[in-house]
Design a protein around this motif. Structure first.
Motif, PDB file in Angstrom:
ATOM      1  N   LEU A 216       0.857  -1.181   0.000  1.00  0.00           N
ATOM      2  CA  LEU A 216       0.000   0.000   0.000  1.00  0.00           C
ATOM      3  C   LEU A 216       0.894   1.232   0.000  1.00  0.00           C
ATOM      4  N   CYS A 217       0.653   2.120  -0.961  1.00  0.00           N
ATOM      5  CA  CYS A 217       1.523   3.285  -1.141  1.00  0.00           C
ATOM      6  C   CYS A 217       0.787   4.582  -0.819  1.00  0.00           C
ATOM      7  N   LEU A 218       1.558   5.581  -0.412  1.00  0.00           N
ATOM      8  CA  LEU A 218       0.977   6.844   0.013  1.00  0.00           C
ATOM      9  C   LEU A 218       0.291   7.581  -1.127  1.00  0.00           C
ATOM     10  N   ASP A 219       0.605   7.227  -2.363  1.00  0.00           N
ATOM     11  CA  ASP A 219      -0.066   7.869  -3.498  1.00  0.00           C
ATOM     12  C   ASP A 219      -1.450   7.278  -3.752  1.00  0.00           C
ATOM     13  N   GLY A 220      -1.884   6.360  -2.883  1.00  0.00           N
ATOM     14  CA  GLY A 220      -3.221   5.790  -3.010  1.00  0.00           C
ATOM     15  C   GLY A 220      -3.305   4.541  -3.845  1.00  0.00           C
ATOM     16  N   THR A 221      -2.170   3.905  -4.150  1.00  0.00           N
ATOM     17  CA  THR A 221      -2.203   2.698  -4.976  1.00  0.00           C
ATOM     18  C   THR A 221      -2.057   1.436  -4.128  1.00  0.00           C
ATOM     19  N   PHE A 222      -2.723   0.379  -4.607  1.00  0.00           N
ATOM     20  CA  PHE A 222      -2.718  -0.938  -3.980  1.00  0.00           C
ATOM     21  C   PHE A 222      -2.099  -1.922  -4.972  1.00  0.00           C
ATOM     22  N   HIS A 223      -1.138  -2.710  -4.507  1.00  0.00           N
ATOM     23  CA  HIS A 223      -0.453  -3.667  -5.379  1.00  0.00           C
ATOM     24  C   HIS A 223      -0.473  -5.038  -4.715  1.00  0.00           C
ATOM     25  N   ALA A 237      -3.204  -8.165  -8.652  1.00  0.00           N
ATOM     26  CA  ALA A 237      -4.233  -7.129  -8.504  1.00  0.00           C
ATOM     27  C   ALA A 237      -3.574  -5.764  -8.386  1.00  0.00           C
ATOM     28  N   PHE A 238      -4.297  -4.750  -8.865  1.00  0.00           N
ATOM     29  CA  PHE A 238      -3.867  -3.353  -8.733  1.00  0.00           C
ATOM     30  C   PHE A 238      -5.123  -2.499  -8.609  1.00  0.00           C
ATOM     31  N   ASP A 239      -5.052  -1.498  -7.721  1.00  0.00           N
ATOM     32  CA  ASP A 239      -6.205  -0.621  -7.577  1.00  0.00           C
ATOM     33  C   ASP A 239      -5.725   0.710  -7.015  1.00  0.00           C
ATOM     34  N   VAL A 240      -6.569   1.710  -7.120  1.00  0.00           N
ATOM     35  CA  VAL A 240      -6.329   3.007  -6.506  1.00  0.00           C
ATOM     36  C   VAL A 240      -7.387   3.174  -5.429  1.00  0.00           C
ATOM     37  N   TYR A 241      -6.945   3.161  -4.156  1.00  0.00           N
ATOM     38  CA  TYR A 241      -7.904   3.183  -3.064  1.00  0.00           C
ATOM     39  C   TYR A 241      -8.184   4.585  -2.544  1.00  0.00           C
ATOM     40  N   LEU A 242      -7.464   5.582  -3.033  1.00  0.00           N
ATOM     41  CA  LEU A 242      -7.718   6.973  -2.669  1.00  0.00           C
ATOM     42  C   LEU A 242      -7.818   7.811  -3.928  1.00  0.00           C
ATOM     43  N   ASP A 243      -8.676   8.801  -3.912  1.00  0.00           N
ATOM     44  CA  ASP A 243      -8.735   9.771  -5.004  1.00  0.00           C
ATOM     45  C   ASP A 243      -7.806  10.918  -4.644  1.00  0.00           C
ATOM     46  N   VAL A 244      -6.630  10.931  -5.248  1.00  0.00           N
ATOM     47  CA  VAL A 244      -5.651  11.974  -4.978  1.00  0.00           C
ATOM     48  C   VAL A 244      -5.766  13.025  -6.072  1.00  0.00           C
ATOM     49  N   CYS A 245      -6.117  14.250  -5.696  1.00  0.00           N
ATOM     50  CA  CYS A 245      -6.304  15.299  -6.694  1.00  0.00           C
ATOM     51  C   CYS A 245      -5.597  16.564  -6.239  1.00  0.00           C
TER      52      CYS A 245
END
Length: 252
Positions: A216-223, A237-245
């Motif tokens: 889990l990365c601070l940029d909101g990505t899941f690996h 699997a890969f996902d973005v668990y946060l909306d970083v804007c």
């Protein structure tokens, strides 16, 4: 801050700049004892997390540069007058600590981040030395697999490394004769396998089920990657668990 469990006991551990406080928790909540540490900017401390663990350990930076102090929490009374038990883990400041679930293995990295060393907490002997890389790095995280056969680590280089620590023959080695002009560097054990995450982005990694690694990365990505003993590693699997804007983005 961390927490650990013994049989019928839960500890709450608070790491300050130069002290460690250990409390009973939740009822009654009271301070059991305090220990002075070397200046601990990172708040490094680890405690055995499994209630049925073989050893109930607390580890944190010792007074000597690069050392780790070990406290056996299963003792009914901690004698503050007794000589501290410590391991001379590195020649420079500690950068990361990790305990396995049984409290029998300790992994350490210095603030240089090039080597990871694994120790036996009972004998204080070095079990294996692993090379994360040749360039200095900030190690964000080290974790043991549940069976303590592997460890994983993440750093600001954007790579998650997986090492075998039970069967170290699985780890890669440089195809060079032992010794020579590279000395011990040429004999280093390198990661069994690795995968990449966003570089210079704080990341924590841990083992999941069925030989998987989750990062889990601070940029909101899941690996999520799966690996095997032959060093093959594939993304599952890969996902973005946060909306970083950006702050300037319009809110809808």
């Amino acid at each position: 801050m961390g927490s650990g469990m013994g049989i019928g006991v839960i500890w709450l551990v608070v790491a300050l700049l130069d002290k460690i406080h250990v409390f009973s928790f939740p009822t009654p909540t009271q301070r059991l004892f305090s220990l002075e540490t070397r200046k601990n900017d990172r708040g490094l401390c680890e405690v055995t997390s499994l209630a049925s663990a073989e050893r109930q350990m607390l580890v944190f930076p010792g007074h000597k540069l690069g050392s780790v102090q070990l406290v056996d929490l299963s003792c009914t009374e901690i004698s503050m007058s007794s000589a501290p038990i410590w391991i001379a883990a590195h020649k420079s400041e500690l950068g990361c600590l990790a305990l396995n679930q049984q409290g029998t293995r300790l992994a350490t990295a210095s603030n240089k981040g090039t080597l990871i060393r694994v120790w036996d907490t009972a004998s204080k002997h070095l079990l294996v030395e692993l090379r994360r890389g040749s360039d200095p790095a900030t190690v964000y995280c080290i974790n043991f697999s549940r069976d303590s056969d592997y460890i994983c680590c993440s750093s600001d280089k954007g790579t998650v490394h997986i090492f075998a620590i039970k069967n170290t023959n699985l780890n890669k080695r440089m195809a060079l004769p032992s010794g020579g002009i590279l000395g011990k560097y040429g004999e280093s054990q390198w990661a069994l396998t690795n995968f990449t995450v966003p570089p210079e982005c704080a990341c924590i990694c841990a083992f999941g089920s069925n030989s998987s690694i989750i990062a889990l990365c601070l940029d909101g990505t899941f690996h999520k990657y799966v690996f095997n003993s032959e060093g093959i590693c594939n993304r599952e699997a890969f996902d973005v668990y946060l909306d970083v804007c950006d702050d300037d983005d319009d809110l809808q």
